[in-house]
Design a protein around this motif. Structure first.
Motif, PDB file in Angstrom:
ATOM      1  N   PHE A 229       0.840  -1.191   0.000  1.00  0.00           N
ATOM      2  CA  PHE A 229       0.000   0.000   0.000  1.00  0.00           C
ATOM      3  C   PHE A 229       0.878   1.244   0.000  1.00  0.00           C
ATOM      4  O   PHE A 229       1.899   1.291   0.691  1.00  0.00           O
ATOM      5  N   ASN A 230       0.462   2.241  -0.726  1.00  0.00           N
ATOM      6  CA  ASN A 230       1.207   3.501  -0.799  1.00  0.00           C
ATOM      7  C   ASN A 230       0.799   4.397   0.370  1.00  0.00           C
ATOM      8  O   ASN A 230       0.075   5.389   0.212  1.00  0.00           O
ATOM      9  N   LEU A 231       1.275   4.030   1.566  1.00  0.00           N
ATOM     10  CA  LEU A 231       0.909   4.741   2.789  1.00  0.00           C
ATOM     11  C   LEU A 231       2.145   5.006   3.628  1.00  0.00           C
ATOM     12  O   LEU A 231       3.130   4.253   3.583  1.00  0.00           O
ATOM     13  N   THR A 232       2.072   6.061   4.428  1.00  0.00           N
ATOM     14  CA  THR A 232       3.163   6.349   5.354  1.00  0.00           C
ATOM     15  C   THR A 232       3.026   5.462   6.588  1.00  0.00           C
ATOM     16  O   THR A 232       1.965   4.867   6.845  1.00  0.00           O
ATOM     17  N   LYS A 233       4.095   5.412   7.360  1.00  0.00           N
ATOM     18  CA  LYS A 233       4.087   4.604   8.591  1.00  0.00           C
ATOM     19  C   LYS A 233       3.003   5.089   9.546  1.00  0.00           C
ATOM     20  O   LYS A 233       2.268   4.285  10.132  1.00  0.00           O
ATOM     21  N   ASN A 234       2.890   6.412   9.706  1.00  0.00           N
ATOM     22  CA  ASN A 234       1.888   6.963  10.614  1.00  0.00           C
ATOM     23  C   ASN A 234       0.469   6.655  10.145  1.00  0.00           C
ATOM     24  O   ASN A 234      -0.422   6.395  10.966  1.00  0.00           O
ATOM     25  N   GLU A 235       0.232   6.696   8.842  1.00  0.00           N
ATOM     26  CA  GLU A 235      -1.096   6.376   8.310  1.00  0.00           C
ATOM     27  C   GLU A 235      -1.464   4.929   8.592  1.00  0.00           C
ATOM     28  O   GLU A 235      -2.618   4.617   8.912  1.00  0.00           O
TER      29      GLU A 235
END
Length: 402
Positions: free
Chosen positions: A262-268
């Motif tokens: 998934f194209n997501l940041t760690k915090n997301e």
């Protein structure tokens, strides 16, 4: 008759909690049974200073501790010399024993001399057993190890639990004793930090040991501490810390796998991980988690019944792990458990639910529970310094190490 009033001066200590990504510094004022938090600060550090729960950049970590201390002393306008510190390392050994001491002459009451001999006999037997166990497990020899904690959790005299031995005359004294060891090479890290920060390190308190102190009123509990770079599993049973294992299994593995897909940041990811998403990645993670937990609990408990009280801590959302544990039967893992898993929370009775400091709210429900546990343990250690049995045990350990 004239009475002289003497003010009881508080004991002021640093409590320094070393994390992978930050160092947290607390100044605590301790007087009698009360603890007052007077200063708190966090110092972030480079990600590669600590890897796999081992310090890789000792100079950098020591400099960060020094910076935190200097800021605290400047802001609070006082110098504090005594330091309580944890040590991030996977090379830590928790060894528990219950040892019977049969008195040769039980018609006489135990005096100071016999109390010393009882403690010496018990600790000598325990050390011999523990050194053998560690060598079989890790190949560390006696000369390779440093004892950092020796804790008596229970004393039973003639089948009755007691806290007093002096001037009693039992036939059999049964002592439950936990010894915690680290390799000498890790203790050298403490010596380096001590010289670097120019402070007196009075105690090394592993987080795994401290966290159990928040459950003084709970006889049996399994504590699971899942963090970014390790997982610790601690078992307290019949009021005794049976063992603690720090394992190379961590939430970062799950986050990395999710980021691949998934194209997501760690915090997301962390913010949404308890939602109905990442199902495949979480299922794979939980399958490994189940194996790690079951094998570790089996190694600790052997044939004993597993506690059904569980406590889970970590810096990330972990509701999906809790729900998973509550939904399965631990008996299917070759463990023995009578009741379903029930998650409990500690009672922090010496601090308010929230503490205001430097315009920040430190919530006890979050990861700061670790350092609250260190404060609780520090308070108990200070009280134990006045206990005759504990003072005698400390002298025995000093003499055996001489």
């Amino acid at each position: 008759m004239n009475f002289v009033k003497q003010e009881i001066k508080p004991k002021i200590v640093w409590i320094i909690d070393i994390w992978t990504f930050k160092i947290r510094v607390w100044i605590c004022k301790i007087i009698n049974r009360d603890v007052e938090l007077v200063w708190y600060w966090e110092k972030r550090q480079e990600d590669d200073y600590i890897e796999m729960q081992e310090i890789q950049n000792l100079k950098g970590v020591s400099e960060n501790i020094s910076l935190a201390i200097k800021k605290a002393e400047k802001d609070w306008e006082i110098e504090v010399n005594d330091v309580i510190i944890n040590l991030p390392t996977t090379n830590m050994f928790f060894e528990f024993s219950q040892i019977n001491h049969i008195r040769e002459n039980n018609e006489n009451k135990i005096d100071d001399i016999e109390l010393y001999e009882i403690m010496k006999n018990v600790e000598t037997i325990a050390l011999k057993k523990h050194f053998k166990s560690i060598k079989e497990l890790s190949w560390y020899k006696k000369s390779d190890l440093k004892l950092i904690i020796s804790n008596i959790s229970k004393i039973i005299c003639d089948n009755k639990e007691t806290k007093i031995l002096l001037w009693t005359n039992p036939k059999v004294v049964n002592i439950s004793l936990l010894n915690v060891f680290i390799p000498e090479s890790k203790y050298e890290i403490i010596d380096y930090i001590k010289k670097s920060i120019k402070k007196n390190i009075v105690n090394i308190i592993p987080s795994e040991f401290a966290i159990t102190w928040l459950f003084k009123e709970v006889r049996d509990v399994v504590i699971i501490d899942i963090w970014n770079s390790h997982t610790s599993i601690i078992v307290k049973k019949d009021d005794n810390i049976k063992s603690a294992k720090k394992l190379a299994f961590w939430i970062n593995d799950l986050i990395k796998q999710i980021r691949k897909n998934f194209n997501l940041t760690k915090n997301e990811i962390i913010r949404t991980i308890d939602m109905d998403r990442f199902l495949t990645e979480k299922a794979n993670f939980l399958a490994i988690f189940k194996d790690v937990l079951s094998i570790t609990l089996d190694e600790i408990l052997w044939w004993e019944i597993c506690p059904n009280n569980f406590f889970m801590i970590g810096w990330w959302a972990n509701k999906f792990v809790k729900n998973y544990l509550k939904s399965i039967n631990l008996n299917d893992w070759n463990l023995k458990i009578v009741w379903n898993v029930k998650f409990i929370n500690p009672k922090i009775d010496f601090l308010d639910d929230k503490i205001e400091n430097n315009d920040e709210w430190i919530d006890t429900a979050k990861s700061n529970v670790n350092i609250y546990a260190m404060i609780k343990t520090t308070l108990d250690f200070i009280k134990k310094d006045k206990n005759k049995i504990e003072k005698t045990l400390k002298q025995v350990i000093h003499d055996l190490d001489a």
